[in-house]
Design an enzyme around this catalytic site. Structure first.
Site, short mmCIF file in Angstrom:
data_model
loop_
_atom_site.label_atom_id
_atom_site.label_comp_id
_atom_site.label_asym_id
_atom_site.label_seq_id
_atom_site.Cartn_x
_atom_site.Cartn_y
_atom_site.Cartn_z
N SER A 653 7.01 5.28 -1.42
CA SER A 653 7.89 6.38 -1.84
C SER A 653 7.12 7.65 -2.16
CB SER A 653 8.72 5.94 -3.05
OG SER A 653 7.89 5.68 -4.17
N LYS A 696 13.98 7.17 -11.20
CA LYS A 696 12.99 8.23 -10.95
C LYS A 696 13.52 9.59 -11.39
CE LYS A 696 10.73 5.80 -7.15
NZ LYS A 696 10.48 5.74 -5.70
#
Length: 802
Positions: A653, A696
């Site tokens: 990611s 996140k």
């Protein structure tokens, strides 16, 4: 510059409580079926319906998705419509005694049979001793004895008369009958016999020899007569015992006349009792009692009893058995022993049934993991399914150095549907490594961890909440409380269009919300109580998250939330702590310089990265080469580092953030530190979806909030992750107020424009880039590096020629 900012409505999904047509869940009925598992339910229905061999069922799915509760509920409902299976009994083997045989009776009759035989044995215990004490027995025995004595007496008298005629006397001594010569009707002494003439002595000896032969013949006849008497007495006892037994067994034999195996057992019992007649005589069977005294040992009648092995008298429909601890003995039965004076003894009454016996004719449910952890269980289960019988064995026997005598009960025919429950990796592991597995578990019922977010499923969720409240006597939920539970179900799965099927987590939330409502003396659970339950659980689990935030606040972990820096930006990572996950930013730095080393992954060089992270790093090289090395060689060396990472790193990611850092370092354009980035990338520069997007975004928001929101901060996420956004209300409110932002991008160019404020630029027909764009500056720098290296190489060669 294009705008990719998401609106507050795109950041989450809200369940409208107005769609519910109830005041509280108290008015709703209980949920009758499993929610959102149509595929698995269809597979189960097929597996239960087909009767062919091998079509047993393996239910796979994550724990908490309702696997066990669903199959139990389905089987309990289905089994009521099916016939009750037969009872099973074990009886003594009258051959060598080591192979007990089974008797199969219709349900309920096994218990009755056991009761009848117990009553019969009690009759035997009372009747047989009385038989040997009866007047009839004594008269018959005395008559046989009298007749024998008369014959014995007659033989002796005839012999005695013959002896007397020959001048001898028949005397009885301790050693038996002896011949003594006489003179004048008086027995001769040894001295008188020695004083006789030689001829007289010889004549007496010759007569004595003849008479001794006659005496021996008489004694032989007496012995034979005694044998005949014993045989006659034994026959009389057996005849008498046989008549008694026929009378005792007569009623039961008539009651169970339609069961040939029962009648055969009765015949064997009577024959065995008659053969054991010696043990029932009052004078027989003595034992040494404590103290050295002799006492009478009572004969045992246990071998004529019945071992009611499986009793289905109380069953309603086919049995459904769930064995939580599937050891070999719990599944396939055991042979118990009694320790007496240091010796282990057993008999057929100590043969105990296992779960497979009790489930015979019905359904057996097992946890796959538990079964595989127990020795022998899995292989024995396959063997039983293969042979169609349940065999009780002492599995420890093969590990003994010395074989011991034990029982080997007759195997019971098996007709049972087996259901295994396990996680997916166990199913696929067994399917791959065990060829037999696919033969005996041909039906796969796959429970999904998510379902479609439809109106129908939302209504089913409301019924699930109502069911839990009614089953556990919890406070009812208001529509707002139910709506918040449904929203949390979407958050659990990180998808606006899906709802979680892990009902174990949802059930816990229902209980906790009801607890807080009750504590506040509220009669129904509202939205705020569900919110309180969610926040309370987070508080119980986020100690590590708070410590990390403290390290960011005090500057231990370096994170910038404002300003601009070249080759530096904030990536986003997720910490997984078992039952809790949270996101936090991590500084990513990129440094570029001339060389031919390509992209150096510092994490990989330090052996701190996993294979997926390394793959993302290699993709970066492919992207740079594809975009900028079509008309020139790459003369690039770059080092990329996830700063202040002291443990392992995994996942791709951060690959888009690392490309942004690389482009910034090459172009010299600074990156906005107010924006954090997440997203994986492919070699064409397309930004791909990642996991943990909610954690996140919320993680960076918390850091920005602690440092002070300035209206410029936000997060860049992949466009394909917009459907996964289920952000907390606090974050949504901050976006609505313009204090925080969330951007969605689909390629690298969109992201670099947001971070630098400079257009990325599109390649022109001649392969060049528009002047002043990010790609133009990168391409220009790479060309300069290539030319510099080429020039440096030529000068080095010229120096060497000189």
């Amino acid at each position: 510059m294009k705008q990719y900012r998401l609106s507050p409505e795109e950041l989450t999904w809200r369940c409208d409580p107005a769609q519910f047509e109830f005041e509280t869940t108290e008015k709703l009925s209980c949920l009758e079926e499993t929610i959102g598992q149509n595929r698995a339910l269809a597979a189960i229905e097929f597996g239960l319906g087909i009767e062919a061999d091998g079509f047993n069922i393996f239910i796979l799915g994550e724990a908490g998705t309702g696997r066990s509760s669903t199959i139990k509920k389905l089987l309990e409902k289905r089994s009521l419509k099916e016939p009750v299976p037969d009872d099973w009994c074990y009886v003594h083997d009258f051959g060598d005694g080591s192979n007990p045989t089974y008797i199969r009776l219709p349900a309920g009759e096994g218990k009755e049979f056991h009761k009848d035989v117990d009553a019969l044995v009690m009759q035997l215990v009372a009747a047989i001793p009385k038989l040997f004490e009866s007047k009839e027995y004594e008269q018959s025995k005395n008559q046989i004895a009298s007749e024998s004595q008369e014959k014995n007496k007659k033989l002796v008298q005839e012999l005695e008369e013959q002896v007397n005629k020959e001048g001898f006397l028949l005397q009885r001594t301790v050693g038996g009958l002896v011949l003594v010569p006489t003179k004048d009707d008086e027995p001769l002494s040894q001295k008188d016999f020695a004083d006789l003439e030689e001829a007289d002595r010889q004549a007496i000896e010759e007569k004595g020899a003849v008479l001794q032969e006659q005496l021996n013949e008489v004694l032989r006849k007496v012995v034979e007569l005694e044998k005949e008497t014993r045989a006659t007495t034994l026959k009389m006892e057996k005849d008498l015992l046989s008549r008694t037994l026929c009378h005792i067994y007569e009623d039961l034999a008539e009651k169970y006349q339609k069961y040939p195996k029962v009648l055969a057992h009765f015949e064997n019992c009577m024959k065995d009792i008659i053969d054991r007649v010696d043990e029932f005589r009052p004078s027989q069977g003595t034992q040494v009692l404590p103290g050295g005294k002799m006492g009478r040992q009572e004969p045992s009648f246990d071998r004529y009893r019945i071992n009611l092995f499986v009793d289905n008298s109380e069953a309603k429909g086919a049995p459904v058995v769930y064995e939580a601890n599937p050891t070999y003995f719990n599944l396939f039965g055991r042979i118990e022993h009694i320790i007496t004076s240091g010796t282990a003894t057993t008999n057929f009454t100590m043969v105990k049934s296992g779960a497979l016996h009790r489930a015979n004719g019905g359904y057996l449910i097992l946890d796959c993991r538990e079964m595989l952890m127990n020795l022998f269980s899995y292989e024995a289960l396959k063997r039983s399914l293969r042979n169609g019988e349940i065999k009780i064995e002492d599995m420890a026997e093969q590990y003994r150095l010395i074989a011991t005598v034990s029982l080997k009960p007759e195997p019971v025919p098996l007709s049972c549907k087996v259901v295994l429950i396990g996680v997916p990796w166990l199913y696929y592991l067994l399917y791959q490594l065990d060829p037999d597995f696919r033969k005996y578990f041909k039906v796969k019922a796959d429970f999904d961890r998510m379902m479609e977010n439809t109106w129908e499923n939302v209504q089913q969720y409301a019924l699930f909440v109502a069911t839990k409240c009614q089953e556990e006597e919890l406070l009812p939920f208001a529509p707002g409380g139910v709506a918040r539970v449904v929203e949390h179900a979407a958050r659990l799965i990180d998808d606006k269009n899906r709802l979680s099927s892990r009902f174990i987590d949802v059930a816990d939330l229902i209980r906790e919300a009801a607890f807080f409502a009750k504590r506040h003396n509220i009669e129904k659970v509202e939205r705020e109580h569900v919110e309180l339950a969610i926040e309370s659980k987070i508080y119980r689990s986020n100690r590590v998250e708070e410590r990390v935030q403290e390290m960011i606040d005090d500057g231990t972990l370096l994170i910038d939330t404002e300003g601009e820096v070249t080759g530096q930006l904030n990536g986003l990572s997720v910490y997984m702590l078992g039952d809790y996950a949270f996101g936090r930013p991590a500084r990513i730095t990129v440094r570029t310089f001339m060389g031919k080393g390509g992209v150096i992954n510092i994490e990989r060089e330090a052996k701190l990265s996993g294979p997926i992270y390394d793959k993302g790093m290699l993709i970066i090289s492919g992207f740079i080469g594809d975009r900028f090395a079509q008309d020139k060689p790459l003369a690039l060396a770059a080092s990329i580092c996830m700063e202040q990472s002291y443990g392992g790193i995994e996942g791709d990611s951060a690959s888009s953030a690392e490309i942004y850092g690389l482009l910034s370092s090459l172009s010299g354009l600074p990156l906005n530190q107010s924006i954090a980035v997440t997203g994986s990338v492919n070699q064409r520069g397309q930004v791909q979806s990642i996991g943990g997007v909610n954690e996140k975004v919320e993680g960076f928001y918390i850091v920005c909030k602690a440092k002070g929101l300035n209206g410029k901060q936000g997060v860049i996420i992949p466009s394909s992750n917009v459907k996964n956004l289920m952000l907390k209300q606090e974050v949504v409110d901050a976006v609505a107020a313009g204090q925080f932002h969330v951007w969605a991008v689909s390629d690298i160019d969109q992201g670099i424009e947001l971070l630098t404020g400079v257009p990325a630029g599109e390649v022109q027909d001649d392969g060049s880039w528009p002047e002043g764009t990010v790609n133009y500056l990168v391409d220009k720098r790479l060309r300069e590096m290539a030319e510099a290296i080429f020039k440096f190489g030529r000068e080095e060669n010229k120096d060497s020629d000189v």
